[in-house]
Scaffold this motif. Structure first.
Motif, short mmCIF file in Angstrom:
data_model
loop_
_atom_site.label_atom_id
_atom_site.label_comp_id
_atom_site.label_asym_id
_atom_site.label_seq_id
_atom_site.Cartn_x
_atom_site.Cartn_y
_atom_site.Cartn_z
N SER A 213 0.81 -1.22 0.00
CA SER A 213 0.00 0.00 0.00
C SER A 213 0.85 1.28 0.00
O SER A 213 0.44 2.29 -0.58
CB SER A 213 -0.96 0.00 1.18
OG SER A 213 -0.26 -0.08 2.40
N ILE A 214 2.00 1.25 0.60
CA ILE A 214 2.87 2.43 0.62
C ILE A 214 3.34 2.75 -0.80
O ILE A 214 3.28 3.90 -1.25
CB ILE A 214 4.08 2.22 1.56
CG1 ILE A 214 3.59 2.07 2.99
CG2 ILE A 214 5.09 3.35 1.43
CD1 ILE A 214 4.62 1.57 3.97
N LEU A 215 3.77 1.72 -1.52
CA LEU A 215 4.21 1.93 -2.90
C LEU A 215 3.03 2.34 -3.79
O LEU A 215 3.19 3.16 -4.69
CB LEU A 215 4.88 0.66 -3.45
CG LEU A 215 6.25 0.34 -2.84
CD1 LEU A 215 6.72 -1.04 -3.27
CD2 LEU A 215 7.26 1.40 -3.23
N GLN A 216 1.86 1.77 -3.53
CA GLN A 216 0.67 2.16 -4.30
C GLN A 216 0.42 3.66 -4.19
O GLN A 216 0.20 4.34 -5.19
CB GLN A 216 -0.56 1.41 -3.81
CG GLN A 216 -0.68 0.01 -4.30
CD GLN A 216 -1.89 -0.69 -3.71
OE1 GLN A 216 -2.49 -0.23 -2.74
NE2 GLN A 216 -2.26 -1.81 -4.29
N LYS A 217 0.46 4.17 -2.96
CA LYS A 217 0.19 5.59 -2.74
C LYS A 217 1.21 6.47 -3.46
O LYS A 217 0.88 7.54 -3.95
CB LYS A 217 0.18 5.90 -1.25
CG LYS A 217 -1.05 5.37 -0.55
CD LYS A 217 -0.99 5.61 0.94
CE LYS A 217 -2.16 4.91 1.63
NZ LYS A 217 -2.07 4.96 3.07
N GLN A 218 2.46 6.00 -3.54
CA GLN A 218 3.50 6.77 -4.20
C GLN A 218 3.32 6.80 -5.71
O GLN A 218 3.75 7.75 -6.36
CB GLN A 218 4.88 6.18 -3.90
CG GLN A 218 5.36 6.37 -2.49
CD GLN A 218 6.69 5.68 -2.25
OE1 GLN A 218 7.02 4.69 -2.90
NE2 GLN A 218 7.45 6.20 -1.31
N HIS A 219 2.70 5.76 -6.28
CA HIS A 219 2.68 5.62 -7.73
C HIS A 219 1.31 5.77 -8.38
O HIS A 219 1.21 5.84 -9.60
CB HIS A 219 3.28 4.26 -8.12
CG HIS A 219 4.73 4.17 -7.80
ND1 HIS A 219 5.18 3.71 -6.58
CD2 HIS A 219 5.82 4.52 -8.51
CE1 HIS A 219 6.50 3.77 -6.57
NE2 HIS A 219 6.91 4.26 -7.73
N MET B 83 0.85 8.50 -11.06
CA MET B 83 1.74 8.58 -12.22
C MET B 83 0.95 8.31 -13.50
O MET B 83 0.07 7.46 -13.53
CB MET B 83 2.91 7.61 -12.07
CG MET B 83 3.83 8.00 -10.92
SD MET B 83 5.29 6.96 -10.81
CE MET B 83 6.39 7.86 -11.87
N ILE C 201 5.94 4.31 -14.20
CA ILE C 201 5.93 3.60 -12.91
C ILE C 201 7.05 2.57 -12.88
O ILE C 201 7.81 2.49 -11.91
CB ILE C 201 4.56 2.92 -12.67
CG1 ILE C 201 3.46 3.97 -12.53
CG2 ILE C 201 4.62 2.04 -11.42
CD1 ILE C 201 2.06 3.39 -12.48
N HIS D 245 10.43 4.23 -12.50
CA HIS D 245 10.64 4.71 -11.14
C HIS D 245 10.93 3.55 -10.18
O HIS D 245 11.81 3.65 -9.33
CB HIS D 245 9.42 5.51 -10.67
CG HIS D 245 9.66 6.22 -9.39
ND1 HIS D 245 9.07 5.83 -8.21
CD2 HIS D 245 10.45 7.28 -9.08
CE1 HIS D 245 9.48 6.61 -7.23
NE2 HIS D 245 10.30 7.51 -7.74
N MET E 138 14.28 2.77 -7.96
CA MET E 138 14.22 2.56 -6.51
C MET E 138 14.82 1.21 -6.09
O MET E 138 15.55 1.13 -5.11
CB MET E 138 12.76 2.62 -6.03
CG MET E 138 12.14 3.99 -6.08
SD MET E 138 10.39 3.97 -5.66
CE MET E 138 10.43 3.56 -3.91
#
Length: 163
Positions: free
Chosen positions: A78-84, A87, A93, A96, A100
């Motif tokens: 979920s953390i990565l979802q919120k970051q991407h 886009m 995506i 990026h 990372m």
């Protein structure tokens, strides 16, 4: 749900498993024949000068891009979802995420090689069980960017076997 998406479901991207996740993502995208959206770019803008084929490509690109983004976002934490999620396209995506997580650190590679080098067959351990451990260690080293040629692999395996 697409049968191959089950493959991705078993491999949610959390950062530590990027290479495994990317390999599984490629399998799913290949199955759906949409891998091309990661390399083809969207047309700049719809104008009156575009042909009907250009307009059709534009629509298809957007549909396929949305599907690819859904696959990518659905199978990450979920953390990565919120970051991407915001886009614009799937290719951005993936780029990026590669920046990372796609570059392995030297210490990760050395750790994987050392795990393989330190592997020793235990007394009375069946050869089959030991070779499964060897294969697992070699795969881990390879996933982390280690390149161990076949001759070196054989030499290391022979030295790790019981006499």
């Amino acid at each position: 749900m697409n049968p191959l998406s089950i493959l991705l479901n078993k491999c949610t991207l959390n950062g530590d498993n990027y290479f495994e996740w990317k390999r599984n993502l490629n399998i799913v995208l290949n199955y759906d024949k949409i891998t091309w959206v990661l390399s083809d770019r969207e047309l700049e803008a719809l104008t009156l000068l575009l042909t009907p084929q250009d307009i059709e490509y534009h629509k298809k690109w957007h549909d396929v891009n949305e599907l690819a983004k859904c696959y990518i976002l659905a199978f990450m934490n979920s953390i990565l979802q919120k970051q991407h999620v915001g886009m614009g396209n799937a290719a951005d995506i993936i780029l990026h995420l590669y920046e990372m997580f796609g570059t392995t650190t030297r210490s990760t590679k050395v750790k994987a090689i050392n795990a393989f080098k330190d592997l020793k067959q235990k007394p009375k351990e069946p050869l089959r069980d030991f070779m499964l451990k060897v294969i697992s260690c070699l795969n881990e080293a390879e996933l982390n960017g280690a390149e161990i040629n076949a001759k070196m692999q054989i030499s290391m395996i022979v030295h790790s076997l019981n006499s």
